[in-house]
Every structure is written in structure tokens, then in C-alpha cells.
Scaffold this active site. Structure first.
Site, PDB file in Angstrom:
ATOM      1  N   SER A   1      24.967 -57.349  11.230  1.00  0.00           N
ATOM      2  CA  SER A   1      25.322 -58.432  12.153  1.00  0.00           C
ATOM      3  C   SER A   1      24.563 -58.440  13.463  1.00  0.00           C
ATOM      4  O   SER A   1      24.730 -59.361  14.265  1.00  0.00           O
ATOM      5  CB  SER A   1      26.830 -58.401  12.444  1.00  0.00           C
ATOM      6  OG  SER A   1      27.547 -58.801  11.306  1.00  0.00           O
TER       7      SER A   1
ATOM      8  N   SER B   1      27.179 -61.651  12.242  1.00  0.00           N
ATOM      9  CA  SER B   1      28.188 -62.299  13.055  1.00  0.00           C
ATOM     10  C   SER B   1      27.831 -62.411  14.530  1.00  0.00           C
ATOM     11  O   SER B   1      28.492 -63.128  15.284  1.00  0.00           O
ATOM     12  CB  SER B   1      29.501 -61.523  12.926  1.00  0.00           C
ATOM     13  OG  SER B   1      29.355 -60.189  13.420  1.00  0.00           O
TER      14      SER B   1
ATOM     15  N   LYS C   1      28.983 -60.017  23.242  1.00  0.00           N
ATOM     16  CA  LYS C   1      29.676 -60.522  22.060  1.00  0.00           C
ATOM     17  C   LYS C   1      31.180 -60.460  22.292  1.00  0.00           C
ATOM     18  O   LYS C   1      31.699 -59.474  22.818  1.00  0.00           O
ATOM     19  CB  LYS C   1      29.283 -59.705  20.833  1.00  0.00           C
ATOM     20  CG  LYS C   1      29.817 -60.241  19.509  1.00  0.00           C
ATOM     21  CD  LYS C   1      29.285 -59.423  18.341  1.00  0.00           C
ATOM     22  CE  LYS C   1      29.795 -59.924  17.007  1.00  0.00           C
ATOM     23  NZ  LYS C   1      29.251 -59.141  15.868  1.00  0.00           N
TER      24      LYS C   1
END
Length: 486
Positions: A177, A153, A78
Site C-alpha cells: 500500500s 491504500s 495518511k
């Protein structure tokens, strides 16, 4: 079966037997990315040369007999976890060209294990969002239905794993997330206990809530990645000095004598989709049939969790994001000569609408005259939420709940309605407020063929028990074997 379709454990066995090389595995994944990236849009940065060099080094390790479970395994990261020499943008224009001079601790651990980092994946800007539509660069699509959101996210991480664009990924979870996108994309996602995994090198959103965790194709892979990234880190003051078990050791035995709590507040939550409710109820019955005993428990302050979170998280965010002022690093509006005008213009043009919204919310909550009414009160209710979980775990070993109220929603559906997006985190936020671990495992599909996840939560540092239950459920149902068609 194509190489990129393998799980981490399957790939490890083939590498160990020298049936295939790490370079060949990495090339297979890179080819897969090239084939589907234009439709999924999971990656922000890919460095093929760096990945292939790491794969060559992994092959040398394997040849020398110096091999771990992750040696030669292509992974995605990420894009808010710092990677030395590899761009880290947080999906924000304000950090578009930022290249960290150091690695986050989790990256150090992955490199020490011989893993191959393929690239950095898309996300909601600074991890603020639940759909990966708030990225400053692109909108990621759900591999199961390209018209729908992969969640957020960590949507880029989940989509990349689901679409076989990597064998596993790291995400971060501030209010769901990791778990919510894992649910929407039909994979496994684990938010560890706060302090279990080092946050050093994680670009902060909500410092008392953020936690790095794995997203994988199955539960065993999740355990393997947890083995690699867990442990105390002196660079992180919130890291806990507690020994790390071999999480794969929990993937055995049976579920007899385990007591499962079913929170009554989660069963009657507003907006709970019928397909989700049915899938989760069926999953609970399946687990009960395997020997676990179910009891009803109460988490009475659940209804306040969203309100508490959206005071505490933005308050911490506005403090953490104050450093992006155009002076130290990142984007700067160079046309403004006055210092205050430069601050205003830099932050207005560098941050997207959702980030600006949360900075404003946090600034208001912490402002003079409102601190006691908002932030302090939210902190007090947070303590009550933590107490709710403590009392519940006196009666049961784990809790079973939905992950999200609905399956993946259409891209653009909630763009102009942030409150609806905020409410979609109702089932996941409480675990972050309490600092406990939570895991999402596939438990079924909607009538439209979209994945649905089951959430398993436990007391602090009970990741092993969560993995055990998820593994037994996975073996009994086989939902993880189903793949999206791209």
C-alpha cells in the site's frame, strides 16, 4: 519554480539560507491544495491554523539555529496514523468524528524534527484496498490522469506528493500500500523492514504485516524522512532495538560489486502488462550497465503469496476491528435499543463493503473446524516464503521486480471484481509476509504516458542498500523530474 514544487532537500537549503520562511512554504502548499483539491481529492482533513502555527514555530527554531532536515517542511499524513487534536478517520464512517488524544510515535518524531503537518489524506477504508475507491468519503484521482486510480491504500498520500500538495507524506504498507500507489503516481515509496519504524499510534489492519513508511518526490527525500521516523520505540512491542544509520550516507559510491537477483517467477507472472515488463527489463539493463551483476534466482512459493495473504490479513483484521462495536468510541446506531441489534446495525452501517468482506473472510478462516485448514496452513506457507527470500539473499544483495502488473487502471474498472484487485498485489505482498523492506522508484512510462515503478527488495534492515541502488538509478534516468500536468 513554485515553492510547492521543491523537494524536501531543496526546501531545506532555502530555509537554511533564510531565503524563504516556513510560513511562506506552508502557505504555498495550502494555496496549491486549494487550487487542485477539487480535482485530485487527496485530503480528508486540513487544518490551516494548526499548520501555520507549526510553521511559525519552525521559523523560530530556524532563527535559533535549531534546525533539522525536516524543520518547516509541509507534510501530509495518511488518515490512519493518530494525530493529537486532528481528526483521524481511517476513511471510515465508523470513525468519522474520532479525534485522538495522543500522537503516534512517528508524529512525535516529525514534530520533534520541526515538520509541519498540513493535514490527513485519503485512503481505502482501514487500509483495505488497492485503489482508494473504498474510502467512506471520496475517491482520490491520479494526478497523471484524473480518470485513473492513484493506487492504494495510500492513494491519498501518493496523489498529494505527486500533485505537489505536500513535500512528502507518510503512508502505511500491509501488502503493497505504499509501493503500488508510489508506482502509479510516479514517486518514490519505501516500506521499511517490519520493526524498523514504530507502529504505535497506527490504527491496525494486519498487525504482523503493517509498516509505516515515506512517500517522497525523490530518493534523497525518502532517506531524510527515514532518518526522522526510524528507531526503537518501547511503546511498540514489535519495534526492534537496532541502531539507525544516516540513510543519506548511502547516496554515494557506485554499484560495482553489487549482485542483483532477478526472480524468475516474477518475470512470467500472469497478467503482466507489456509496457511494465519492457520498462522493468530496461531498468535492469540500466542498473547492470552501472556495474551491478545480475543473476537469476527463484522464489518458488510466490504463486501462493496472494492466497496466504488473503487468509492471514483478513484474520488479523477481523480481530483488530472487533473493537469498533459502537460502545467504546466511534459511530453508534442510537436507534437500536437491544445490545446485539446495536452491534449489528453499527457495524453494518459503519463499515463499507470491502471491510465487511474482509471481516467475514477472517472470521471464517479463524472459525472452529477451519482454523487448521486455512489460518494454520497459511502460516506454514508464509514460513516457506520467508525461507525463499533467505535463500535468494545468499546469492544476491537485492532483488529487482515490477511493483504492479499494470500501470494505473481506470477508476471503477474493478469495483465489482475484488479478486482482480487482490491479484494486482502479487509482486508486493511477499515482502510483507517476509517482513523485508521494499522500495518503488519510477522506471519509465506506459505508451499512454502513465508512470511505472521498479521494485527493489533486500534482506531485513537493508534500507540503505535499497536507497543506494534507487538513487543511482534515479540519477542515471531522471524519471523523477517528470511531473503530471494539472
Amino acid at each position: 519554480m513554485n515553492l510547492y514544487e521543491l523537494t524536501i532537500s531543496q526546501a531545506h537549503e532555502r530555509l537554511k539560507k533564510k531565503e524563504i520562511s516556513a510560513v511562506e512554504f506552508t502557505r504555498s502548499v495550502l494555496d496549491r491544495i486549494q487550487a487542485v483539491e477539487d480535482r485530485v481529492a487527496a485530503y480528508i482533513t486540513i487544518d490551516e491554523t494548526m499548520a501555520l502555527n507549526q510553521a511559525e514555530a519552525a521559523d523560530c527554531q530556524i532563527a535559533e539555529g535549531n534546525m533539522t532536515s525536516l524543520t518547516g517542511i509541509p507534510l501530509a499524513i495518511k488518515d490512519l496514523i493518530c494525530t493529537k487534536g486532528l481528526r483521524t478517520t481511517c476513511a471510515s464512517r465508523i470513525l468519522e468524528n474520532f479525534v485522538p488524544p495522543y500522537d503516534a510515535t512517528v508524529i512525535d518524531k516529525l514534530k520533534a524534527a520541526g515538520a509541519v503537518i498540513v493535514g490527513k489524506v485519503n485512503m481505502d477504508e482501514f487500509a483495505m484496498g488497492s485503489s482508494t475507491e473504498n474510502s467512506g468519503f471520496k475517491v482520490t484521482h491520479n494526478p497523471w490522469d484524473l480518470s485513473r486510480s492513484p493506487g492504494g491504500s495510500s492513494g491519498g498520500s501518493a496523489a498529494a506528493v505527486s500533485a505537489d500538495m505536500c513535500l512528502g507524506a507518510l503512508g502505511s504498507d500491509t501488502g503493497g500500500s505504499i509501493r503500488q500507489p508510489a508506482s502509479h503516481c510516479g514517486i518514490v515509496g519505501l516500506k521499511p523492514t517490519y520493526g524498523r519504524v514504530s507502529r504505535y499510534g497506527l490504527v491496525a489492519f494486519g498487525s504482523s504485516l503493517d509498516q509505516i513508511g515515506p512517500l517522497t518526490k525523490d530518493v534523497r527525500d525518502c532517506a531524510l524522512m527515514m532518518n526522522a521516523i526510524s528507531g526503537h520505540d518501547s511503546k511498540d512491542s514489535t519495534s526492534v532495538q537496532q541502531s539507525v544509520p544516516d540513510y543519506t550516507g548511502f547516496l554515494s559510491g557506485d554499484l560495482r560489486n553489487m549482485i542483483v537477483g532477478i526472480p524468475r517467477e516474477y518475470q512470467s507472472a500472469q497478467g503482466l502488462d507489456t509496457d511494465v515488463s519492457t520498462a522493468v527489463t530496461t531498468a535492469i539493463q540500466t542498473i547492470e550497465s552501472m556495474g551491478a551483476r545480475c543473476v537469476e534466482v527463484s522464489l518458488p512459493h510466490t504463486e501462493y503469496a496472494v492466497a496466504v495473504y488473503y487468509v492471514i490479513a483478513p484474520s488479523e483484521a477481523c480481530s483488530n476491528l472487533a473493537r469498533y462495536d459502537g460502545v467504546k468510541y466511534g459511530f453508534r446506531d442510537r436507534e437500536k435499543m437491544d445490545l446485539l441489534d446495536m452491534y449489528r446495525s453499527t457495524r453494518s452501517n459503519g463499515f463499507g463493503p470491502e471491510v465487511q468482506r474482509r471481516i467475514l473472510l477472517g472470521t471464517f478462516s479463524l472459525s472452529s473446524g477451519y482454523y487448521d485448514a486455512y489460518y494454520q496452513k497459511a502460516s506454514q506457507v508464509r514460513t516457506r516464503i520467508m525461507a525463499d527470500f533467505k535463500q535468494a539473499f545468499e546469492k544476491c544483495d537485492v532483488l529487482l521486480t515490477p511493483v504492479a502488473p499494470t500501470p494505473a487502471f481506470p477508476i471503477g474498472q474493478n469495483t465489482d471484481d475484488p479478486l482482480t484487485i487482490y491479484l494486482s498485489d502479487i509482486f508486493t505482498i511477499s515482502a510483507n509476509l517476509a517482513g523485508i523492506p521494499g522500495l518503488s522508484v519510477p522506471c519509465g512510462f506506459s505508451s499512454g504516458g502513465l508512470p511505472i515503478g521498479l521494485q527493489i527488495m533486500g534482506p531485513h534492515f537493508s534500507e540503505g542498500q535499497l536507497l543506494k541502488m534507487a538513487w543511482h538509478f534515479e540519477q542515471a534516468t531522471g524519471f523523477h523530474d517528470k511531473k503530471p500536468r494539472l
